[in-house]
Write a protein that holds these residues in place. Structure first.
Motif, PDB file in Angstrom:
ATOM      1  N   LYS A   1       0.718  -0.914   0.072  1.00 51.23           N
ATOM      2  CA  LYS A   1      -0.027   0.132  -0.118  1.00 51.23           C
ATOM      3  C   LYS A   1       0.932   1.134   0.069  1.00 51.23           C
ATOM      4  O   LYS A   1       0.648   2.316  -0.343  1.00 51.23           O
ATOM      5  CB  LYS A   1      -0.873   0.032   1.469  1.00 51.23           C
ATOM      6  CG  LYS A   1      -1.939  -1.195   1.174  1.00 51.23           C
ATOM      7  CD  LYS A   1      -2.769  -1.052   2.465  1.00 51.23           C
ATOM      8  CE  LYS A   1      -4.036  -2.146   2.463  1.00 51.23           C
ATOM      9  NZ  LYS A   1      -4.882  -2.021   3.596  1.00 51.23           N
ATOM     10  N   TRP A   2       2.107   1.235   0.613  1.00 55.74           N
ATOM     11  CA  TRP A   2       2.849   2.208   0.806  1.00 55.74           C
ATOM     12  C   TRP A   2       3.263   2.848  -0.611  1.00 55.74           C
ATOM     13  O   TRP A   2       3.461   4.037  -0.997  1.00 55.74           O
ATOM     14  CB  TRP A   2       4.185   1.992   1.594  1.00 55.74           C
ATOM     15  CG  TRP A   2       5.012   1.004   0.674  1.00 55.74           C
ATOM     16  CD1 TRP A   2       4.956  -0.435   1.178  1.00 55.74           C
ATOM     17  CD2 TRP A   2       6.028   1.281  -0.466  1.00 55.74           C
ATOM     18  NE1 TRP A   2       5.837  -1.060   0.363  1.00 55.74           N
ATOM     19  CE2 TRP A   2       6.621  -0.292  -0.660  1.00 55.74           C
ATOM     20  CE3 TRP A   2       6.535   2.191  -0.817  1.00 55.74           C
ATOM     21  CZ2 TRP A   2       7.455  -0.666  -1.521  1.00 55.74           C
ATOM     22  CZ3 TRP A   2       7.604   2.077  -1.946  1.00 55.74           C
ATOM     23  CH2 TRP A   2       7.923   0.864  -2.181  1.00 55.74           C
TER      24      TRP A   2
ATOM     25  N   VAL B   1       7.758   7.601   1.796  1.00 48.88           N
ATOM     26  CA  VAL B   1       7.755   6.069   2.108  1.00 48.88           C
ATOM     27  C   VAL B   1       9.304   5.768   1.726  1.00 48.88           C
ATOM     28  O   VAL B   1       9.347   4.453   1.414  1.00 48.88           O
ATOM     29  CB  VAL B   1       6.868   5.421   1.392  1.00 48.88           C
ATOM     30  CG1 VAL B   1       5.386   5.779   1.974  1.00 48.88           C
ATOM     31  CG2 VAL B   1       6.881   5.645  -0.208  1.00 48.88           C
TER      32      VAL B   1
ATOM     33  N   GLU C   1      10.493   2.435   3.437  1.00 48.75           N
ATOM     34  CA  GLU C   1       9.709   1.127   2.723  1.00 48.75           C
ATOM     35  C   GLU C   1      10.367   0.569   1.497  1.00 48.75           C
ATOM     36  O   GLU C   1      10.544  -0.211   1.120  1.00 48.75           O
ATOM     37  CB  GLU C   1       8.210   1.522   2.783  1.00 48.75           C
ATOM     38  CG  GLU C   1       7.481   1.632   4.152  1.00 48.75           C
ATOM     39  CD  GLU C   1       7.860   3.094   4.839  1.00 48.75           C
ATOM     40  OE1 GLU C   1       8.326   3.634   4.268  1.00 48.75           O
ATOM     41  OE2 GLU C   1       7.152   3.241   5.649  1.00 48.75           O
ATOM     42  N   CYS C   2      10.553   1.751   0.554  1.00 42.17           N
ATOM     43  CA  CYS C   2      10.896   1.513  -0.865  1.00 42.17           C
ATOM     44  C   CYS C   2      12.534   0.851  -0.742  1.00 42.17           C
ATOM     45  O   CYS C   2      12.640  -0.142  -1.340  1.00 42.17           O
ATOM     46  CB  CYS C   2      11.057   2.624  -1.535  1.00 42.17           C
ATOM     47  SG  CYS C   2      11.246   2.498  -3.296  1.00 42.17           S
TER      48      CYS C   2
END
Length: 126
Positions: A2-3, A39, A42-43
């Protein structure tokens, strides 16, 4: 994942820039876009397993980070874990600040009893 929807590159008109490792200008543009991305970590975490492309602002070429190596990625992720831990402790501190005196006394009594039992077991085993 979702990020991805909150990424600075989401909807970018030039998605190929993130995988143009032979073109330094395109790679530099991708890295610049990633700089302020909410994000990014997260990536980067997802990109650890990728062999090429720009992930979390870190260009990868054949699994290596130019000017560095996988240790740089791991250091960033370790810093992220520490930040999460600090945030959890701060949240717990705030929760305890709102705790009533009776609830605090009950929590401490349970903790003391647990410690007493643990010491007794250790004494019996030793």
């Amino acid at each position: 994942m979702k990020w991805v929807h909150g990424a600075a590159c989401a909807g970018d008109p030039s998605p190929g820039d993130w995988f143009a490792s032979a073109d330094a200008d395109r790679t530099a543009r991708a890295v610049a876009v990633c700089g302020g991305c909410p994000v990014r970590l997260e990536c980067l975490e997802v990109g650890l397993g990728e062999g090429r492309g720009v992930w979390g602002g870190v260009p990868r070429d054949g699994g290596q980070v130019p000017g560095g190596d996988r240790e740089q990625d791991q250091a960033i992720l370790e810093a992220r874990k520490v930040a999460r831990s600090v945030a959890r402790r701060e949240q717990e501190r705030k929760r305890l600040a709102l705790e009533s005196p009776e609830a605090r006394e009950m929590r401490l009594a349970v903790r003391r009893e647990y410690s007493r039992k643990r010491r007794a077991r250790a004494t019996e085993a030793g």
